[in-house]
Write an enzyme that holds these catalytic residues in place. Structure first.
Site, mmCIF file in Angstrom:
data_model
loop_
_atom_site.group_PDB
_atom_site.id
_atom_site.type_symbol
_atom_site.label_atom_id
_atom_site.label_comp_id
_atom_site.label_asym_id
_atom_site.label_seq_id
_atom_site.Cartn_x
_atom_site.Cartn_y
_atom_site.Cartn_z
ATOM 1 N N ILE A 47 0.823 -1.209 0.000
ATOM 2 C CA ILE A 47 0.000 0.000 0.000
ATOM 3 C C ILE A 47 0.856 1.257 0.000
ATOM 4 C CG2 ILE A 47 -0.198 0.253 2.529
ATOM 5 C CD1 ILE A 47 -3.260 0.750 1.993
ATOM 6 N N LYS A 48 2.119 1.131 0.421
ATOM 7 C CA LYS A 48 3.004 2.287 0.507
ATOM 8 C C LYS A 48 3.448 2.806 -0.853
ATOM 9 C CE LYS A 48 3.281 2.625 5.032
ATOM 10 N NZ LYS A 48 2.882 3.825 5.785
#
Length: 364
Positions: A47-48
C-alpha cells in the site's frame, strides 16, 4: 487494473481489488460480508507504493526535486522505501533509505536491487535520537548535497492519496456490487479495519468514506502491543516499550499524519505477534492470500473487535460490509523465523502418509 499499455510501472500503483473472505468469515462465525483490500497486487508490492508516488510527484510539481541533483532520503520500515526506490529508478533520482535493523533482509535486497543505498539503524533507538532511522536520515540530509526528506510522517500527501484513491476504490467496489439474495449487501462500506503505522492510510480512508459516502462508517485502528498509537492511552500502558516483531505498523511516537480524532478513528484494538502470525496462516490456508504480518494484525484485530458490543451487532447482520486493509504480501518476510516456522515446521498433513506409501519401493 488498467486494460491499456502503461507508460511505466508507476501506472500500476494502486487500483487493487476488493475480494470476499468468505471462508475466514465462516471460521469466525460472522454473518456480515468480510472483504479484503489486496494491496500486495500494487506494482511495488504494498500500500506504501501509493504514498511514495504521490510524495515524489508532488515534490516535482513544487520544484523541490531536481533530476540529476536531488537525493531522495527516507526513513522507513521498508515498504515506503521500496515505493520510493521504484519511483526514483524511473525518474532518475538517487535514493538513500534508512531502515531499522529489525526490518527484513528481503526489504533491503529489494531496495538495493532498485538502486537505492540502504543504511541500517538500531531497532531499539528512540525515534528522536540521532541513532534512529529518522535521526540518521536527518544527518544525511544535512551533509549530502541535494539531499531531501519527503517525510511520510508529516507529508500531507500521505493521507491525501488514500483519501483520493484507496478510499474511493473501496467505496466504488462496494457500491458497484449489487445486493442479491445469495449475497446481500447494505450497499455501503460499514466498517474498515486497518493497521496503523504512519497513520496515513486509516486517516485518508476514513476521510474519504465518512465525508463522501457513509458518515456512520466505523473505522477500527489496529496497533501492535508495544506501540503507543492507540486511544485511549491506557490501552498502551501495559506493554509500553515492549519489542514486537510485526513490521510496518506501530510507533513510539505519534506521526503528524495520523488523526487520532474519534471522528476519524472510532475504535482501537491492540494485537500481538502471535495473534498476527496465526491470522496470516489463516489467510493463506483459507483464502490463498500470500500476505504479510500486518495483514494478520488486521484480521486478528477484526476478530477482537467483533467481540465488542458494536462489533457483535455488525458481525451478526447479513449484508453489512466490513473491509480489512491487507497492506502487503509475504515476499518481504520469507526469511523471517515466524514465517519459516509456519511454512516449514508445520505438522504433516493427512497426505504425508499417503505420499510415503505411494513412493515406497516394492519389497521394502
Amino acid at each position: 487494473m488498467s486494460p491499456h499499455i502503461l507508460d511505466n510501472v508507476l501506472g500500476a500503483v494502486g487500483n487493487t481489488p476488493l475480494i470476499r473472505l468468505d471462508k475466514v468469515a465462516a471460521q469466525l462465525g460472522v454473518k456480515c460480508n468480510l472483504l479484503g483490500k489486496i494491496e500486495f497486487l500494487s506494482a511495488g508490492g504494498s500500500i506504501k507504493d501509493r504514498i511514495a508516488k504521490a510524495m515524489i510527484e508532488a515534490a516535482e510539481k513544487e520544484g523541490k526535486l531536481i533530476p540529476g541533483q536531488s537525493v531522495v532520503i527516507e526513513p522507513t520500515s521498508g515498504n515506503t522505501g521500496i515505493g520510493m526506490a521504484m519511483a526514483c529508478a524511473i525518474k532518475g533520482y538517487r535514493c538513500i533509505i534508512t531502515l531499522p535493523n529489525k526490518m527484513s533482509l528481503e526489504k533491503e535486497a529489494a531496495l538495493r536491487a532498485l538502486g537505492a543505498e540502504v543504511v541500517r539503524t538500531p531497532t531499539e533507538a528512540a525515534w528522536d535520537s540521532e541513532e534512529s532511522h529518522i535521526g540518521v536520515a536527518k544527518q544525511l540530509q544535512r551533509k549530502i548535497p541535494g539531499g531531501i526528506i519527503l517525510d511520510q510522517y508529516r507529508n500531507v500527501n500521505n493521507p491525501l492519496i488514500h483519501e483520493l484513491t484507496t478510499g474511493p476504490e473501496i467505496i466504488d467496489a462496494v457500491v458497484s456490487t449489487p445486493s442479491t439474495a445469495a449475497r446481500p449487501s447494505s450497499g455501503k462500506v460499514d466498517v474498515v479495519v486497518c493497521g496503523a503505522g504512519t497513520g496515513g492510510t486509516i486517516t485518508g480512508v476514513s476521510r474519504a468514506i465518512k465525508r463522501t459516502h457513509n458518515k456512520e462508517c466505523i473505522m477500527v485502528g489496529v496497533d501492535p502491543k508495544g506501540s503507543i498509537l492507540a486511544l485511549p492511552d491506557s490501552l498502551n500502558t501495559a506493554d509500553n516499550g515492549a519489542q514486537y516483531v510485526v513490521e510496518g505498523i506501530g510507533y513510539d511516537f505519534i506521526p503528524d499524519v495520523l488523526s487520532r480524532d474519534p471522528m476519524d478513528v472510532d475504535s482501537w484494538i491492540k494485537t500481538d505477534d502471535e495473534e498476527a502470525f496465526a491470522a496470516v496462516r489463516v489467510l493463506m490456508r483459507s483464502e490463498g492470500l500470500l500476505v504479510g504480518g500486518s495483514s494478520g494484525s488486521a484480521l486478528s484485530g477484526a476478530e477482537k473487535w467483533f467481540k465488542t458490543e458494536a462489533g457483535q451487532r455488525v458481525a451478526q447482520t447479513e449484508g453489512m460490509n466490513v473491509v480489512l486493509v491487507l497492506a502487503d504480501g509475504i515476499r518481504n518476510y520469507m526469511s523471517k523465523p515466524w514465517f519459516l516456522s509456519m511454512a516449514l515446521e508445520a505438522k504433516p498433513s493427512e497426505l504425508f502418509g499417503a505420499i510415503a506409501e505411494a513412493l515406497k519401493k516394492e519389497g521394502n
